[in-house]
Design a protein around this motif. Sequence first.
Motif: not given
Length: 418
Positions: A203-205, A281-294
Amino acid sequence: MIKKEFLEQSILATMLEENYLILDSQLKPEMFYGQYHRQLFMMMQQLAAGGHPVDYLTLSARFEEIENIGLAYVTELMMFADAEKFDDYVQLLREVWRERQKAHLLFQATEGDWAIPQIIERLDNVQLEGNMIDTKITQNLVDMHNRPCVEVNTSGLIIPHIRELALLIDGFRPGELTIIAARPSMGKTDVMNNLALYAGWQGHLPILFSLEMSKTILLDRLIATTGHYSRLKMRNPKKHFTDEQKSNWMHVLDRVNKSNVHIDDRSSLTIAQIRSQARRIIRQNAGRTPIIFIDYLQIIQADGDYDYSAIAMSKISRALKQMAKEFQCPVICLSQLNRNVESRGNKRPLMSDLRDSGSIEQDADIIILLYRNSYYQTETTNAPDTLELIVAKNRNGPTGTATASYNKNTGHITSKER
Protein backbone atom coordinates in the motif's frame (compact mmCIF):
# COMPACT_ATOMS: atom_id res chain seq x y z
CA MET A 1 23.57 36.32 -10.81
CA ILE A 2 19.84 35.82 -11.45
CA LYS A 3 17.88 39.08 -11.52
CA LYS A 4 15.40 39.47 -8.66
CA GLU A 5 12.56 40.13 -11.11
CA PHE A 6 13.17 36.91 -13.06
CA LEU A 7 13.59 34.95 -9.82
CA GLU A 8 10.22 36.10 -8.51
CA GLN A 9 8.52 35.64 -11.88
CA SER A 10 9.70 32.04 -12.09
CA ILE A 11 8.51 31.25 -8.56
CA LEU A 12 5.06 32.77 -9.13
CA ALA A 13 4.70 31.11 -12.54
CA THR A 14 5.59 27.69 -11.14
CA MET A 15 3.05 28.19 -8.35
CA LEU A 16 0.37 28.97 -10.93
CA GLU A 17 1.20 25.66 -12.63
CA GLU A 18 1.49 23.67 -9.38
CA ASN A 19 -0.91 25.29 -6.90
CA TYR A 20 0.16 23.17 -3.93
CA LEU A 21 3.53 24.98 -3.93
CA ILE A 22 1.83 28.23 -2.86
CA LEU A 23 1.35 27.02 0.71
CA ASP A 24 4.02 24.30 0.78
CA SER A 25 6.80 26.80 0.05
CA GLN A 26 6.02 28.69 3.29
CA LEU A 27 6.95 31.95 1.63
CA LYS A 28 5.58 35.28 2.88
CA PRO A 29 4.43 38.21 0.71
CA GLU A 30 7.09 40.50 2.17
CA MET A 31 9.83 38.21 0.85
CA PHE A 32 9.02 39.40 -2.69
CA TYR A 33 10.84 42.56 -3.70
CA GLY A 34 8.45 43.74 -6.42
CA GLN A 35 5.26 45.41 -5.16
CA TYR A 36 3.12 43.77 -7.85
CA HIS A 37 4.64 40.40 -7.05
CA ARG A 38 3.86 40.83 -3.35
CA GLN A 39 0.29 41.75 -4.19
CA LEU A 40 -0.13 38.85 -6.61
CA PHE A 41 1.33 36.32 -4.18
CA MET A 42 -0.97 37.56 -1.41
CA MET A 43 -3.98 36.97 -3.67
CA MET A 44 -2.71 33.52 -4.59
CA GLN A 45 -2.26 32.67 -0.90
CA GLN A 46 -5.83 33.72 -0.09
CA LEU A 47 -7.25 31.58 -2.88
CA ALA A 48 -5.13 28.56 -1.98
CA ALA A 49 -5.96 28.85 1.75
CA GLY A 50 -9.66 28.82 0.82
CA GLY A 51 -9.22 25.62 -1.18
CA HIS A 52 -9.81 27.33 -4.53
CA PRO A 53 -7.84 26.71 -7.73
CA VAL A 54 -5.39 29.48 -8.54
CA ASP A 55 -5.27 30.45 -12.20
CA TYR A 56 -6.00 33.26 -14.62
CA LEU A 57 -9.79 32.92 -14.24
CA THR A 58 -9.99 32.70 -10.44
CA LEU A 59 -7.62 35.61 -10.03
CA SER A 60 -9.57 37.81 -12.43
CA ALA A 61 -12.99 36.82 -11.01
CA ARG A 62 -12.16 37.15 -7.32
CA PHE A 63 -10.05 40.28 -7.10
CA GLU A 64 -10.86 43.51 -8.87
CA GLU A 65 -7.54 44.95 -7.74
CA ILE A 66 -5.79 42.46 -10.02
CA GLU A 67 -6.33 45.08 -12.71
CA ASN A 68 -3.58 47.08 -11.06
CA ILE A 69 -1.21 44.32 -12.10
CA GLY A 70 -2.78 43.52 -15.43
CA LEU A 71 -4.16 40.15 -16.40
CA ALA A 72 -1.94 40.16 -19.45
CA TYR A 73 1.04 40.11 -17.09
CA VAL A 74 -0.32 37.03 -15.32
CA THR A 75 -0.56 35.29 -18.68
CA GLU A 76 2.99 36.28 -19.62
CA LEU A 77 4.26 34.93 -16.30
CA MET A 78 3.60 31.34 -17.39
CA MET A 79 6.60 31.30 -19.74
CA PHE A 80 8.89 31.59 -16.70
CA ALA A 81 7.65 28.44 -14.93
CA ASP A 82 10.44 26.01 -13.99
CA ALA A 83 9.38 23.33 -11.50
CA GLU A 84 12.79 21.65 -11.52
CA LYS A 85 14.56 24.77 -10.26
CA PHE A 86 11.75 25.89 -7.95
CA ASP A 87 13.40 24.78 -4.69
CA ASP A 88 16.69 26.45 -5.59
CA TYR A 89 14.90 29.67 -6.56
CA VAL A 90 12.87 29.71 -3.33
CA GLN A 91 16.05 29.26 -1.32
CA LEU A 92 17.70 32.10 -3.24
CA LEU A 93 14.65 34.34 -2.70
CA ARG A 94 14.87 33.69 1.06
CA GLU A 95 18.58 34.56 1.07
CA VAL A 96 17.98 37.80 -0.85
CA TRP A 97 15.17 38.71 1.57
CA ARG A 98 17.39 37.99 4.58
CA GLU A 99 20.11 40.26 3.20
CA ARG A 100 17.56 43.07 2.72
CA GLN A 101 16.30 42.56 6.26
CA LYS A 102 19.82 42.58 7.70
CA ALA A 103 20.68 45.81 5.88
CA HIS A 104 17.46 47.42 7.12
CA LEU A 105 18.06 46.28 10.70
CA LEU A 106 21.64 47.53 10.72
CA PHE A 107 20.42 50.91 9.46
CA GLN A 108 17.81 51.02 12.23
CA ALA A 109 20.40 49.95 14.79
CA THR A 110 22.73 52.75 13.71
CA GLU A 111 19.96 55.39 13.75
CA GLY A 112 18.54 54.16 17.06
CA ASP A 113 21.88 53.42 18.75
CA TRP A 114 20.75 49.88 19.65
CA ALA A 115 22.66 47.79 22.15
CA ILE A 116 24.65 44.83 20.80
CA PRO A 117 22.38 42.16 22.41
CA GLN A 118 19.32 43.76 20.79
CA ILE A 119 21.00 43.73 17.37
CA ILE A 120 22.00 40.06 17.74
CA GLU A 121 18.47 39.05 18.82
CA ARG A 122 16.85 40.82 15.86
CA LEU A 123 19.35 39.33 13.40
CA ASP A 124 18.69 35.85 14.82
CA ASN A 125 14.96 36.36 14.28
CA VAL A 126 15.62 37.23 10.65
CA GLN A 127 17.70 34.10 10.22
CA LEU A 128 14.81 32.04 11.62
CA GLU A 129 12.36 34.06 9.50
CA GLY A 130 10.47 34.94 12.66
CA ASN A 131 9.44 31.33 13.27
CA MET A 132 10.54 30.51 16.79
CA ILE A 133 11.20 26.81 17.38
CA ASP A 134 10.15 25.23 20.66
CA THR A 135 13.25 23.44 21.95
CA LYS A 136 11.87 22.39 25.35
CA ILE A 137 11.40 18.64 25.91
CA THR A 138 8.82 18.59 28.74
CA GLN A 139 5.75 18.17 26.53
CA ASN A 140 7.49 15.48 24.48
CA LEU A 141 8.14 13.50 27.67
CA VAL A 142 4.55 13.97 28.84
CA ASP A 143 3.32 12.58 25.51
CA MET A 144 5.37 9.42 26.15
CA HIS A 145 3.78 8.62 29.54
CA ASN A 146 1.89 5.58 28.22
CA ARG A 147 4.57 4.33 25.85
CA PRO A 148 5.44 1.04 27.67
CA CYS A 149 1.77 -0.01 27.61
CA VAL A 150 0.97 0.47 23.92
CA GLU A 151 1.94 -1.44 20.80
CA VAL A 152 4.81 0.15 18.88
CA ASN A 153 3.63 1.53 15.56
CA THR A 154 6.29 3.54 13.74
CA SER A 155 4.48 5.84 11.36
CA GLY A 156 5.68 5.51 7.78
CA LEU A 157 7.92 2.48 8.46
CA ILE A 158 8.20 0.31 5.33
CA ILE A 159 9.09 -3.28 6.22
CA PRO A 160 11.07 -5.26 3.61
CA HIS A 161 9.71 -8.66 2.57
CA ILE A 162 13.11 -10.30 3.21
CA ARG A 163 12.63 -11.64 6.74
CA GLU A 164 16.27 -11.59 7.93
CA LEU A 165 16.77 -8.06 6.61
CA ALA A 166 13.64 -6.88 8.43
CA LEU A 167 14.98 -8.37 11.67
CA LEU A 168 18.22 -6.41 11.29
CA ILE A 169 17.00 -2.99 10.18
CA ASP A 170 13.35 -3.18 11.32
CA GLY A 171 12.37 -1.33 8.16
CA PHE A 172 13.03 1.67 5.97
CA ARG A 173 12.17 4.75 8.01
CA PRO A 174 10.90 8.19 6.94
CA GLY A 175 13.73 10.69 6.60
CA GLU A 176 16.44 8.04 6.26
CA LEU A 177 18.85 7.45 3.39
CA THR A 178 19.77 3.85 2.54
CA ILE A 179 22.62 2.97 0.19
CA ILE A 180 22.59 -0.46 -1.48
CA ALA A 181 25.99 -1.11 -3.06
CA ALA A 182 27.57 -3.94 -5.03
CA ARG A 183 29.81 -4.79 -7.96
CA PRO A 184 28.16 -4.77 -11.43
CA SER A 185 25.71 -7.66 -12.11
CA MET A 186 25.62 -8.66 -8.45
CA GLY A 187 21.86 -8.01 -8.26
CA LYS A 188 21.42 -4.37 -7.18
CA THR A 189 18.60 -3.58 -9.60
CA ASP A 190 16.78 -6.82 -8.78
CA VAL A 191 16.95 -5.99 -5.07
CA MET A 192 15.51 -2.54 -5.84
CA ASN A 193 12.74 -4.01 -8.00
CA ASN A 194 11.74 -6.54 -5.35
CA LEU A 195 11.72 -3.96 -2.57
CA ALA A 196 9.67 -1.58 -4.75
CA LEU A 197 7.10 -4.21 -5.76
CA TYR A 198 6.52 -5.49 -2.24
CA ALA A 199 6.35 -1.94 -0.85
CA GLY A 200 3.69 -1.15 -3.44
CA TRP A 201 1.71 -4.29 -2.62
CA GLN A 202 1.78 -3.21 1.03
CA GLY A 203 0.00 0.00 0.00
CA HIS A 204 2.99 2.34 -0.21
CA LEU A 205 4.10 4.51 -3.14
CA PRO A 206 7.32 3.30 -4.83
CA ILE A 207 8.95 5.94 -7.07
CA LEU A 208 11.81 4.62 -9.23
CA PHE A 209 14.34 6.88 -10.90
CA SER A 210 16.16 4.67 -13.38
CA LEU A 211 19.02 6.75 -14.74
CA GLU A 212 20.72 3.82 -16.46
CA MET A 213 17.96 1.45 -17.59
CA SER A 214 15.01 2.33 -19.85
CA LYS A 215 11.44 2.13 -18.62
CA THR A 216 10.72 -0.69 -21.09
CA ILE A 217 13.57 -2.87 -19.83
CA LEU A 218 12.77 -2.11 -16.20
CA LEU A 219 9.12 -3.03 -16.77
CA ASP A 220 10.19 -6.33 -18.32
CA ARG A 221 12.23 -7.03 -15.21
CA LEU A 222 9.32 -6.17 -12.92
CA ILE A 223 7.05 -8.49 -14.94
CA ALA A 224 9.61 -11.31 -14.93
CA THR A 225 10.08 -10.99 -11.16
CA THR A 226 6.33 -10.92 -10.50
CA GLY A 227 5.43 -13.76 -12.86
CA HIS A 228 8.56 -15.85 -12.16
CA TYR A 229 9.33 -15.69 -15.89
CA SER A 230 12.81 -16.33 -17.25
CA ARG A 231 14.21 -13.06 -18.54
CA LEU A 232 15.63 -14.89 -21.54
CA LYS A 233 12.16 -16.15 -22.43
CA MET A 234 10.77 -12.63 -21.95
CA ARG A 235 12.65 -11.61 -25.09
CA ASN A 236 10.18 -13.62 -27.18
CA PRO A 237 7.22 -14.75 -25.04
CA LYS A 238 5.20 -16.03 -27.98
CA LYS A 239 7.95 -18.45 -28.88
CA HIS A 240 9.23 -19.47 -25.44
CA PHE A 241 6.30 -19.20 -23.01
CA THR A 242 4.31 -22.28 -22.03
CA ASP A 243 0.54 -22.22 -22.44
CA GLU A 244 0.21 -21.83 -18.68
CA GLN A 245 2.55 -18.83 -18.66
CA LYS A 246 0.62 -17.24 -21.52
CA SER A 247 -2.71 -17.75 -19.78
CA ASN A 248 -1.30 -16.20 -16.61
CA TRP A 249 0.09 -13.15 -18.44
CA MET A 250 -2.80 -10.73 -17.81
CA HIS A 251 -2.91 -11.68 -14.14
CA VAL A 252 0.81 -10.85 -13.84
CA LEU A 253 0.36 -7.49 -15.57
CA ASP A 254 -2.50 -6.68 -13.20
CA ARG A 255 -0.32 -7.67 -10.24
CA VAL A 256 2.50 -5.35 -11.39
CA ASN A 257 -0.03 -2.55 -11.94
CA LYS A 258 -1.37 -2.96 -8.39
CA SER A 259 2.10 -2.23 -7.03
CA ASN A 260 1.51 1.40 -8.12
CA VAL A 261 5.17 1.72 -9.08
CA HIS A 262 6.10 4.97 -10.82
CA ILE A 263 9.14 5.04 -13.13
CA ASP A 264 11.12 8.03 -14.41
CA ASP A 265 13.80 6.77 -16.80
CA ARG A 266 15.36 10.08 -17.84
CA SER A 267 19.15 9.92 -17.85
CA SER A 268 21.49 12.50 -16.31
CA LEU A 269 18.94 13.75 -13.79
CA THR A 270 20.01 16.27 -11.19
CA ILE A 271 18.87 16.13 -7.57
CA ALA A 272 16.65 19.17 -8.24
CA GLN A 273 14.91 17.32 -11.08
CA ILE A 274 14.47 14.19 -8.98
CA ARG A 275 13.07 16.23 -6.10
CA SER A 276 10.66 18.11 -8.36
CA GLN A 277 9.33 14.96 -10.02
CA ALA A 278 9.03 13.11 -6.71
CA ARG A 279 7.08 15.98 -5.16
CA ARG A 280 4.62 15.97 -8.06
CA ILE A 281 4.05 12.21 -7.85
CA ILE A 282 3.63 12.34 -4.07
CA ARG A 283 1.03 15.10 -4.34
CA GLN A 284 -0.88 13.18 -7.01
CA ASN A 285 -0.96 10.08 -4.78
CA ALA A 286 -1.80 11.61 -1.43
CA GLY A 287 -2.46 9.07 1.29
CA ARG A 288 0.30 6.64 0.30
CA THR A 289 3.66 6.65 2.07
CA PRO A 290 6.30 7.29 -0.62
CA ILE A 291 9.55 5.38 -0.92
CA ILE A 292 12.06 6.72 -3.45
CA PHE A 293 14.54 4.48 -5.31
CA ILE A 294 17.41 5.81 -7.44
CA ASP A 295 19.53 3.68 -9.79
CA TYR A 296 22.28 4.75 -9.32
CA LEU A 297 24.34 7.25 -7.30
CA GLN A 298 27.40 7.71 -9.53
CA ILE A 299 25.39 8.79 -12.58
CA ILE A 300 23.28 11.43 -10.87
CA GLN A 301 24.16 14.68 -12.57
CA ALA A 302 25.95 17.15 -10.30
CA ASP A 303 24.91 20.80 -10.32
CA GLY A 304 28.06 22.60 -11.43
CA ASP A 305 31.55 21.50 -12.41
CA TYR A 306 33.82 19.92 -9.81
CA ASP A 307 37.51 19.13 -10.12
CA TYR A 308 37.13 16.00 -8.01
CA SER A 309 34.32 13.45 -8.23
CA ALA A 310 34.50 13.02 -4.44
CA ILE A 311 33.30 16.62 -4.01
CA ALA A 312 30.39 16.03 -6.39
CA MET A 313 29.46 12.79 -4.60
CA SER A 314 29.61 14.58 -1.27
CA LYS A 315 27.11 17.22 -2.42
CA ILE A 316 24.84 14.60 -4.01
CA SER A 317 24.78 12.26 -1.01
CA ARG A 318 24.06 15.17 1.32
CA ALA A 319 21.24 16.33 -0.98
CA LEU A 320 19.74 12.82 -0.98
CA LYS A 321 19.66 12.83 2.82
CA GLN A 322 18.06 16.27 2.80
CA MET A 323 15.45 15.04 0.32
CA ALA A 324 14.56 12.11 2.60
CA LYS A 325 14.04 14.53 5.49
CA GLU A 326 12.10 17.03 3.35
CA PHE A 327 9.63 14.44 2.06
CA GLN A 328 9.69 12.46 5.32
CA CYS A 329 10.07 9.20 3.41
CA PRO A 330 12.78 6.58 2.88
CA VAL A 331 15.22 7.21 0.03
CA ILE A 332 17.08 4.15 -1.27
CA CYS A 333 19.94 4.79 -3.67
CA LEU A 334 21.98 2.14 -5.46
CA SER A 335 25.72 2.58 -5.71
CA GLN A 336 28.71 0.96 -7.39
CA LEU A 337 31.64 -0.49 -5.49
CA ASN A 338 35.20 0.13 -6.64
CA ARG A 339 37.50 -2.63 -7.93
CA ASN A 340 39.46 -3.04 -4.68
CA VAL A 341 37.24 -5.91 -3.66
CA GLU A 342 38.41 -7.97 -6.65
CA SER A 343 42.02 -8.02 -5.44
CA ARG A 344 41.24 -9.55 -2.04
CA GLY A 345 41.02 -13.22 -1.16
CA ASN A 346 37.75 -12.65 0.70
CA LYS A 347 35.68 -10.73 -1.80
CA ARG A 348 32.88 -9.80 0.56
CA PRO A 349 32.66 -6.01 0.25
CA LEU A 350 33.44 -3.46 2.94
CA MET A 351 32.19 0.09 3.34
CA SER A 352 35.59 1.33 2.23
CA ASP A 353 34.89 -0.27 -1.17
CA LEU A 354 32.26 2.37 -1.89
CA ARG A 355 33.36 4.74 -4.62
CA ASP A 356 34.18 8.14 -3.09
CA SER A 357 33.00 6.58 0.14
CA GLY A 358 33.76 9.26 2.75
CA SER A 359 30.65 11.40 2.46
CA ILE A 360 28.41 8.45 1.58
CA GLU A 361 29.40 6.65 4.79
CA GLN A 362 28.65 9.80 6.76
CA ASP A 363 25.31 10.74 5.16
CA ALA A 364 23.70 7.30 4.85
CA ASP A 365 21.65 5.94 7.73
CA ILE A 366 21.85 2.38 6.41
CA ILE A 367 24.45 0.86 4.07
CA ILE A 368 23.73 -2.58 2.61
CA LEU A 369 26.44 -4.35 0.61
CA LEU A 370 25.46 -7.24 -1.67
CA TYR A 371 27.46 -10.42 -2.16
CA ARG A 372 26.88 -13.73 -3.97
CA ASN A 373 29.49 -16.45 -3.73
CA SER A 374 28.31 -17.89 -7.06
CA TYR A 375 29.26 -14.60 -8.75
CA TYR A 376 32.94 -15.53 -8.39
CA GLN A 377 32.71 -19.25 -9.14
CA THR A 378 33.70 -20.49 -12.59
CA GLU A 379 31.46 -23.55 -12.30
CA THR A 380 28.07 -22.19 -11.40
CA THR A 381 25.83 -25.19 -12.07
CA ASN A 382 25.84 -26.41 -8.48
CA ALA A 383 26.45 -23.05 -6.82
CA PRO A 384 23.67 -22.00 -4.46
CA ASP A 385 21.92 -18.78 -5.42
CA THR A 386 22.27 -17.27 -1.97
CA LEU A 387 22.33 -13.49 -1.81
CA GLU A 388 24.00 -11.95 1.21
CA LEU A 389 22.76 -8.52 2.28
CA ILE A 390 25.54 -7.23 4.51
CA VAL A 391 24.24 -4.41 6.72
CA ALA A 392 27.56 -2.62 7.18
CA LYS A 393 26.05 0.49 8.76
CA ASN A 394 22.81 0.84 10.68
CA ARG A 395 22.50 4.15 12.49
CA ASN A 396 19.57 3.00 14.61
CA GLY A 397 20.27 -0.70 15.06
CA PRO A 398 22.67 -3.61 14.74
CA THR A 399 24.85 -4.54 11.81
CA GLY A 400 25.07 -8.06 10.43
CA THR A 401 24.31 -10.19 7.41
CA ALA A 402 20.90 -11.20 6.10
CA THR A 403 20.57 -13.97 3.52
CA ALA A 404 17.96 -14.38 0.82
CA SER A 405 17.21 -16.75 -2.05
CA TYR A 406 17.94 -15.15 -5.41
CA ASN A 407 16.76 -16.51 -8.74
CA LYS A 408 19.12 -15.02 -11.34
CA ASN A 409 16.86 -16.07 -14.22
CA THR A 410 13.73 -14.27 -13.00
CA GLY A 411 15.22 -11.70 -10.62
CA HIS A 412 12.90 -12.90 -7.85
CA ILE A 413 14.24 -12.54 -4.30
CA THR A 414 12.62 -14.23 -1.28
CA SER A 415 13.44 -14.99 2.32
CA LYS A 416 15.78 -17.94 2.61
CA GLU A 417 14.21 -21.07 4.04
CA ARG A 418 15.85 -22.39 7.21
